[in-house]
Write a protein that holds these residues in place. Sequence first.
Motif, short mmCIF file in Angstrom:
data_model
loop_
_atom_site.label_atom_id
_atom_site.label_comp_id
_atom_site.label_asym_id
_atom_site.label_seq_id
_atom_site.Cartn_x
_atom_site.Cartn_y
_atom_site.Cartn_z
N ASN A 4 0.83 -1.19 0.00
CA ASN A 4 0.00 0.00 0.00
C ASN A 4 0.87 1.25 0.00
O ASN A 4 0.65 2.18 -0.77
N GLY A 5 1.88 1.25 0.86
CA GLY A 5 2.80 2.39 0.93
C GLY A 5 3.58 2.59 -0.37
O GLY A 5 3.76 3.71 -0.83
N ALA A 6 4.02 1.48 -0.95
CA ALA A 6 4.76 1.57 -2.22
C ALA A 6 3.83 2.09 -3.32
O ALA A 6 4.25 2.88 -4.17
N GLY A 7 2.57 1.66 -3.30
CA GLY A 7 1.60 2.14 -4.28
C GLY A 7 1.34 3.62 -4.13
O GLY A 7 1.24 4.36 -5.11
N ARG A 8 1.25 4.07 -2.88
CA ARG A 8 1.05 5.50 -2.63
C ARG A 8 2.25 6.32 -3.09
O ARG A 8 2.10 7.41 -3.62
N LEU A 9 3.46 5.77 -2.89
CA LEU A 9 4.66 6.45 -3.34
C LEU A 9 4.67 6.56 -4.87
O LEU A 9 4.97 7.62 -5.43
N ALA A 10 4.33 5.47 -5.56
CA ALA A 10 4.25 5.52 -7.02
C ALA A 10 3.21 6.53 -7.47
O ALA A 10 3.42 7.26 -8.45
N TRP A 11 2.08 6.60 -6.75
CA TRP A 11 1.03 7.58 -7.07
C TRP A 11 1.60 9.00 -6.93
O TRP A 11 1.39 9.84 -7.81
N ALA A 12 2.32 9.25 -5.83
CA ALA A 12 2.89 10.58 -5.59
C ALA A 12 3.90 10.96 -6.67
O ALA A 12 4.12 12.15 -6.93
N GLN A 13 4.49 9.96 -7.31
CA GLN A 13 5.47 10.20 -8.38
C GLN A 13 4.82 10.17 -9.76
O GLN A 13 5.51 10.16 -10.77
N ASN A 14 3.47 10.13 -9.79
CA ASN A 14 2.70 10.12 -11.04
C ASN A 14 2.97 8.90 -11.91
O ASN A 14 2.83 8.95 -13.13
N ARG A 17 0.60 3.48 -13.61
CA ARG A 17 0.58 2.04 -13.89
C ARG A 17 1.19 1.25 -12.73
O ARG A 17 0.63 0.25 -12.27
N GLU A 18 2.33 1.71 -12.24
CA GLU A 18 2.99 1.05 -11.12
C GLU A 18 2.14 1.17 -9.85
O GLU A 18 2.00 0.21 -9.09
N ALA A 19 1.58 2.36 -9.64
CA ALA A 19 0.72 2.56 -8.47
C ALA A 19 -0.46 1.61 -8.49
O ALA A 19 -0.77 0.96 -7.49
N ALA A 20 -1.12 1.51 -9.64
CA ALA A 20 -2.28 0.62 -9.75
C ALA A 20 -1.89 -0.83 -9.50
O ALA A 20 -2.58 -1.55 -8.77
N TYR A 45 -6.98 4.47 -2.38
CA TYR A 45 -5.87 4.93 -3.22
C TYR A 45 -6.04 4.49 -4.68
O TYR A 45 -5.65 5.21 -5.60
N LEU A 46 -6.64 3.32 -4.89
CA LEU A 46 -6.95 2.92 -6.27
C LEU A 46 -7.93 3.90 -6.90
O LEU A 46 -7.84 4.20 -8.10
N GLY A 47 -8.86 4.40 -6.10
CA GLY A 47 -9.78 5.43 -6.59
C GLY A 47 -9.04 6.68 -7.00
O GLY A 47 -9.34 7.29 -8.04
N GLU A 48 -8.05 7.07 -6.21
CA GLU A 48 -7.27 8.27 -6.55
C GLU A 48 -6.45 8.06 -7.82
O GLU A 48 -6.31 8.96 -8.64
N GLU A 51 -8.89 8.21 -10.71
CA GLU A 51 -9.26 9.61 -10.95
C GLU A 51 -8.17 10.35 -11.69
O GLU A 51 -8.43 11.10 -12.63
N ALA A 52 -6.91 10.15 -11.26
CA ALA A 52 -5.79 10.83 -11.90
C ALA A 52 -5.68 10.47 -13.38
O ALA A 52 -5.21 11.26 -14.20
N GLN A 53 -6.15 9.28 -13.73
CA GLN A 53 -6.12 8.83 -15.12
C GLN A 53 -7.39 9.19 -15.88
O GLN A 53 -7.54 8.86 -17.04
N GLY A 54 -8.32 9.85 -15.20
CA GLY A 54 -9.56 10.27 -15.84
C GLY A 54 -10.62 9.18 -15.94
O GLY A 54 -11.62 9.35 -16.62
N ASP A 55 -10.41 8.07 -15.25
CA ASP A 55 -11.39 6.98 -15.26
C ASP A 55 -12.32 7.17 -14.06
O ASP A 55 -12.20 6.51 -13.02
#
Length: 194
Positions: A4-14, A17-20, A45-48, A51-55
């Motif tokens: 979860n933390g690694a996914g959040r970090l990937a999300w923060a780095q935009n 694909r890795e975050a998901a 976080y999957l929702g975020e 959302e960031a991808q426009g889905d």
Amino acid sequence: RLLNGAGRLAWAQNDWREAAALLQASQRLCVDLGDTSGSASALNYLGEVAEAQGDYAQAAAHFAQSLALFQQLGDREGSAAVLVSYGQMMQAQGQHKRAAELVDASLSLFEELGDRRGLAVALTVQGQALQTLGEFARAEELFARSLELFRGLGYRHGMSWALTNQGQTALARGEAARAEQCFAASIELYEELG
């Protein structure tokens, strides 16, 4: 929790694909382990990410699932966080009334929890929704309150965000001088942040 933390970090780095991928793996593992709280967090976080991808449809589904799980657990902190995320997504979709309703539901939770940062964020998001609905006086009240909270926390990024929103509200109300003051103060804070 590590996934979860690694996914959040990937999300923060935009890195969507890795975050998901990391968050989906985390959510599956949490389901297998019976970790409802971890599953709810991963879904938020999957929702975020969606959302960031426009889905937005997928984001809404993730937020709804996450909220249901947090509510099932009686987790007010998790519920409040999801309500704000869900509200921000609805705001991005132009569903301002629904956004205001969702975020409004989070406000009392943040207040009960004594979570000043969460409350300040929720007040700012709520103000944005109300501003878009033309409720400028109420939006200004919320931005002023969030600015006060961010100031008390020493959270400069939040202060700048609140000031930018105050400037936009002043501009919408035809108060050019006030808008200029707010924007200048916001820019000054951003410059200090580097």
